[in-house]
Design a protein around this motif. Structure first.
Motif, PDB file in Angstrom:
ATOM      1  N   ASP A  90      26.789 127.977  46.006  1.00  0.00           N
ATOM      2  CA  ASP A  90      26.980 127.044  47.118  1.00  0.00           C
ATOM      3  C   ASP A  90      26.665 127.787  48.417  1.00  0.00           C
ATOM      4  N   SER A  91      25.451 127.589  48.932  1.00  0.00           N
ATOM      5  CA  SER A  91      25.018 128.344  50.109  1.00  0.00           C
ATOM      6  C   SER A  91      25.853 128.024  51.345  1.00  0.00           C
ATOM      7  N   PHE A  92      26.389 126.806  51.427  1.00  0.00           N
ATOM      8  CA  PHE A  92      27.230 126.460  52.568  1.00  0.00           C
ATOM      9  C   PHE A  92      28.514 127.287  52.555  1.00  0.00           C
ATOM     10  N   GLN A  93      29.136 127.405  51.403  1.00  0.00           N
ATOM     11  CA  GLN A  93      30.360 128.198  51.310  1.00  0.00           C
ATOM     12  C   GLN A  93      30.080 129.674  51.600  1.00  0.00           C
ATOM     13  N   VAL A  94      28.953 130.174  51.118  1.00  0.00           N
ATOM     14  CA  VAL A  94      28.605 131.572  51.381  1.00  0.00           C
ATOM     15  C   VAL A  94      28.374 131.774  52.876  1.00  0.00           C
ATOM     16  N   GLU A  95      27.695 130.829  53.517  1.00  0.00           N
ATOM     17  CA  GLU A  95      27.479 130.959  54.960  1.00  0.00           C
ATOM     18  C   GLU A  95      28.805 130.902  55.706  1.00  0.00           C
ATOM     19  N   ALA A  96      29.702 130.042  55.267  1.00  0.00           N
ATOM     20  CA  ALA A  96      31.031 129.973  55.895  1.00  0.00           C
ATOM     21  C   ALA A  96      31.768 131.297  55.744  1.00  0.00           C
ATOM     22  N   LEU A  97      31.669 131.903  54.559  1.00  0.00           N
ATOM     23  CA  LEU A  97      32.298 133.208  54.330  1.00  0.00           C
ATOM     24  C   LEU A  97      31.660 134.287  55.192  1.00  0.00           C
ATOM     25  N   PHE A  98      30.331 134.303  55.227  1.00  0.00           N
ATOM     26  CA  PHE A  98      29.632 135.348  55.976  1.00  0.00           C
ATOM     27  C   PHE A  98      29.938 135.257  57.471  1.00  0.00           C
ATOM     28  N   ILE A  99      29.751 134.069  58.048  1.00  0.00           N
ATOM     29  CA  ILE A  99      29.928 133.914  59.487  1.00  0.00           C
ATOM     30  C   ILE A  99      31.416 133.959  59.856  1.00  0.00           C
ATOM     31  N   GLY A 100      32.261 133.354  59.016  1.00  0.00           N
ATOM     32  CA  GLY A 100      33.695 133.372  59.289  1.00  0.00           C
ATOM     33  C   GLY A 100      34.275 134.765  59.214  1.00  0.00           C
ATOM     34  N   PHE A 101      33.905 135.526  58.165  1.00  0.00           N
ATOM     35  CA  PHE A 101      34.426 136.886  58.013  1.00  0.00           C
ATOM     36  C   PHE A 101      33.959 137.782  59.153  1.00  0.00           C
ATOM     37  N   ALA A 102      32.800 137.454  59.724  1.00  0.00           N
ATOM     38  CA  ALA A 102      32.283 138.227  60.857  1.00  0.00           C
ATOM     39  C   ALA A 102      33.063 137.953  62.145  1.00  0.00           C
ATOM     40  N   GLY A 103      33.959 136.969  62.127  1.00  0.00           N
ATOM     41  CA  GLY A 103      34.752 136.654  63.312  1.00  0.00           C
ATOM     42  C   GLY A 103      34.038 135.744  64.280  1.00  0.00           C
ATOM     43  N   LEU A 104      32.907 135.169  63.876  1.00  0.00           N
ATOM     44  CA  LEU A 104      32.093 134.372  64.782  1.00  0.00           C
ATOM     45  C   LEU A 104      32.509 132.907  64.820  1.00  0.00           C
ATOM     46  N   LEU A 105      33.570 132.551  64.065  1.00  0.00           N
ATOM     47  CA  LEU A 105      34.125 131.207  64.126  1.00  0.00           C
ATOM     48  C   LEU A 105      35.469 131.192  64.848  1.00  0.00           C
ATOM     49  N   ASP A 106      35.833 132.328  65.414  1.00  0.00           N
ATOM     50  CA  ASP A 106      37.121 132.468  66.093  1.00  0.00           C
ATOM     51  C   ASP A 106      37.036 131.874  67.499  1.00  0.00           C
ATOM     52  N   THR A 107      37.571 130.685  67.680  1.00  0.00           N
ATOM     53  CA  THR A 107      37.485 130.015  68.979  1.00  0.00           C
ATOM     54  C   THR A 107      38.293 130.737  70.059  1.00  0.00           C
ATOM     55  N   GLU A 108      39.352 131.441  69.643  1.00  0.00           N
ATOM     56  CA  GLU A 108      40.180 132.148  70.619  1.00  0.00           C
ATOM     57  C   GLU A 108      39.407 133.272  71.300  1.00  0.00           C
ATOM     58  N   ALA A 109      38.425 133.832  70.593  1.00  0.00           N
ATOM     59  CA  ALA A 109      37.652 134.947  71.154  1.00  0.00           C
ATOM     60  C   ALA A 109      36.414 134.481  71.908  1.00  0.00           C
ATOM     61  N   MET A 110      36.164 133.168  71.920  1.00  0.00           N
ATOM     62  CA  MET A 110      34.998 132.625  72.614  1.00  0.00           C
ATOM     63  C   MET A 110      35.291 132.418  74.097  1.00  0.00           C
ATOM     64  N   THR A 111      34.250 132.359  74.892  1.00  0.00           N
ATOM     65  CA  THR A 111      34.394 131.947  76.288  1.00  0.00           C
ATOM     66  C   THR A 111      34.698 130.447  76.317  1.00  0.00           C
ATOM     67  N   ASP A 112      35.154 129.971  77.432  1.00  0.00           N
ATOM     68  CA  ASP A 112      35.464 128.539  77.545  1.00  0.00           C
ATOM     69  C   ASP A 112      34.228 127.689  77.250  1.00  0.00           C
ATOM     70  N   ARG A 113      33.104 128.116  77.751  1.00  0.00           N
ATOM     71  CA  ARG A 113      31.870 127.363  77.546  1.00  0.00           C
ATOM     72  C   ARG A 113      31.474 127.344  76.071  1.00  0.00           C
ATOM     73  N   GLN A 114      31.580 128.504  75.421  1.00  0.00           N
ATOM     74  CA  GLN A 114      31.253 128.586  73.995  1.00  0.00           C
ATOM     75  C   GLN A 114      32.202 127.721  73.172  1.00  0.00           C
ATOM     76  N   ARG A 115      33.481 127.775  73.521  1.00  0.00           N
ATOM     77  CA  ARG A 115      34.491 127.024  72.765  1.00  0.00           C
ATOM     78  C   ARG A 115      34.261 125.516  72.900  1.00  0.00           C
ATOM     79  N   THR A 116      33.945 125.077  74.097  1.00  0.00           N
ATOM     80  CA  THR A 116      33.703 123.652  74.329  1.00  0.00           C
ATOM     81  C   THR A 116      32.513 123.155  73.517  1.00  0.00           C
ATOM     82  N   ALA A 117      31.432 123.944  73.527  1.00  0.00           N
ATOM     83  CA  ALA A 117      30.226 123.553  72.788  1.00  0.00           C
ATOM     84  C   ALA A 117      30.470 123.580  71.285  1.00  0.00           C
ATOM     85  N   ALA A 118      31.177 124.596  70.812  1.00  0.00           N
ATOM     86  CA  ALA A 118      31.385 124.763  69.369  1.00  0.00           C
ATOM     87  C   ALA A 118      32.303 123.686  68.806  1.00  0.00           C
TER      88      ALA A 118
END
Length: 432
Positions: free
Chosen positions: A210-238
């Motif tokens: 399941d490539s979607f689950q693998v992408e979720a694991l890869f990007i999520g584990f990298a910390g790139l889905l962490d909204t708390e660490a995003m700028t306000d602009r990034q968080r709003t867009a995401a």
């Protein structure tokens, strides 16, 4: 200064007058010995004739003879077999742990060597030894280039073997980590290596279909889905992006399932990166490549040619990233394939050292030869330092040549380690 004394002793750049110990005995250096870069005396198994008697033993070198006591050699039995203590300044009598006084000899760095060394260290122009290099015989240059290439391959193999040990002996996992590091393409290489080292490889393998689950694991584990660490602009867009919301939800489910903690988002570098190199894009490409199973080590070792290797390393992003470089910001549609030059860099930095290390592990000389053949077949890399060396007359016909020049820059020039460089040897000896 002590390093320079090591240098002139090793290369026997000695004064024309007769050498004598501090008590007047004549010294003839038959062989300077083997330079020791670890603990213990500086040179092993030197051959010396002192006052007509042949001695075979160790030599210790200091800037001042009193350093013998500062380094506690008088209490270390490893120095009992020192047959000569050499110093630029003799300011103390020395004694070994067994109570013996080794003979001492005063040795100075020739003024022209010191002048050349200081000039090399102070030079702003790269490479600082360019004038000397341009006059060297082709055979001398070729010999050093060959040694540098072998040294670089050995360094890369050592890193792979460390990854194998860290993964409990799994060569497949070590190859994935090696490929992952290469996906950083310099700027994010360390981040990718850290990410791959911590990624729960066995758990990810359960979701490989399941490539979607693998992408979720890869990007999520990298910390790139962490909204708390995003700028306000990034968080709003995401958070307004349905794909991000779905990806984050999947990551949170998998993170809970496997008790995973994401890396800090700050580990990754975005500044001054081309959008094509953003970690999102590279992680999506890596996820698709991983799910395709084309780049498994078991598949790589069966590739008989460079064209086969290039074909199996083809990768593109998932559908969402064809129209995005960041979450919530749509762009013109682009499959974002790995470019031909990027694939070649993956082969140079991941496939070649892995084939060589794996071949050495299996005692398969054909696999090791294939690794060398790949380097010889690949076009030369291009960067500022390689172009500057080419201006000195060192042509790079293939990737093997550029890997040698990269090793020269990384291990010698950047560290100002001219004393261990063969080009530096000729520059230091120059009396111009």
């Amino acid at each position: 200064m002590e390093q320079l004394l090591h240098y002139i002793w090793k290369h026997r750049i000695l004064p024309l007058h007769e050498l004598r110990t501090t008590d007047g005995r004549a010294v003839e250096i038959i062989g300077p010995g083997l330079h020791n870069t670890h603990s213990g005396p500086d040179f092993f198994n030197a051959k010396l004739r002192i006052d007509g008697t042949m001695w075979v033993g160790n030599v210790e070198i200091h800037e001042r003879s009193a350093d013998w006591f500062m380094h506690s050699h008088d209490q270390d039995p490893a120095y009992n077999n020192v047959v000569l203590h050499v110093a630029s300044v003799i300011d103390a009598d020395v004694v070994t742990a067994d109570g013996s006084p080794p003979p001492q000899m005063e040795l100075h760095v020739p003024p022209y060597i010191m002048q050349n060394y200081r000039r090399l260290l102070a030079a702003d122009r790269y490479p600082p030894c360019r004038n000397t290099v341009m006059q060297l015989p082709r055979l001398t240059v070729h010999s050093w280039m060959s040694a540098l290439g072998a040294e670089r391959l050995a360094d890369m193999c050592a890193a792979i073997e460390q990854r194998v040990r860290a993964s409990g002996g799994s060569w497949e996992q070590a190859f994935f980590a090696t490929i992952a590091r290469s996906f950083g393409f310099g700027v994010n290489s360390e981040a990718f290596e850290q990410w791959a080292a911590q990624l729960p490889f066995m758990q990810v393998a359960h979701h490989r279909d399941d490539s979607f689950q693998v992408e979720a694991l890869f990007i999520g584990f990298a910390g790139l889905l962490d909204t708390e660490a995003m700028t306000d602009r990034q968080r709003t867009a995401a958070t307004a992006d349905p794909y991000f919301v779905r990806l984050k939800s999947e990551w949170e489910y998998l993170a809970h399932k496997f008790s995973l903690t994401a890396m800090p988002r700050q580990t990754w570098r975005f500044l001054r990166l081309r959008p094509q190199n953003f970690p999102y894009i590279r992680l999506s490409q890596l996820a698709q490549l991983y799910c395709s199973r084309h780049a498994d080590l078991s598949r790589i070792v069966t590739c008989a040619s460079l064209s086969d290797m290039r074909e199996v390393l083809q990768a593109e992003v998932s559908p969402y990233w064809r129209t995005h470089y960041t979450f919530g910001n749509e762009s013109r549609s682009n499959a974002k394939h790995l470019s031909a030059s990027s694939i070649d860099l993956l082969i140079i930095n991941a496939v070649v050292p892995m084939l060589y290390a794996y071949g050495r592990h299996r005692k398969d000389e054909l696999l090791m030869a294939r690794a060398n053949d790949l380097l010889q077949s690949l076009p030369p890399e291009d960067n500022t330092h390689i172009r500057l060396w080419q201006e000195c007359g060192i042509t790079a016909d293939n990737a093997a040549d550029t890997q040698s020049l990269i090793q020269l820059h990384a291990r010698y020039c950047e560290r100002k380690d001219c004393l261990r460089c063969r080009f530096g040897y000729w520059e230091l000896r120059s009396k111009q």
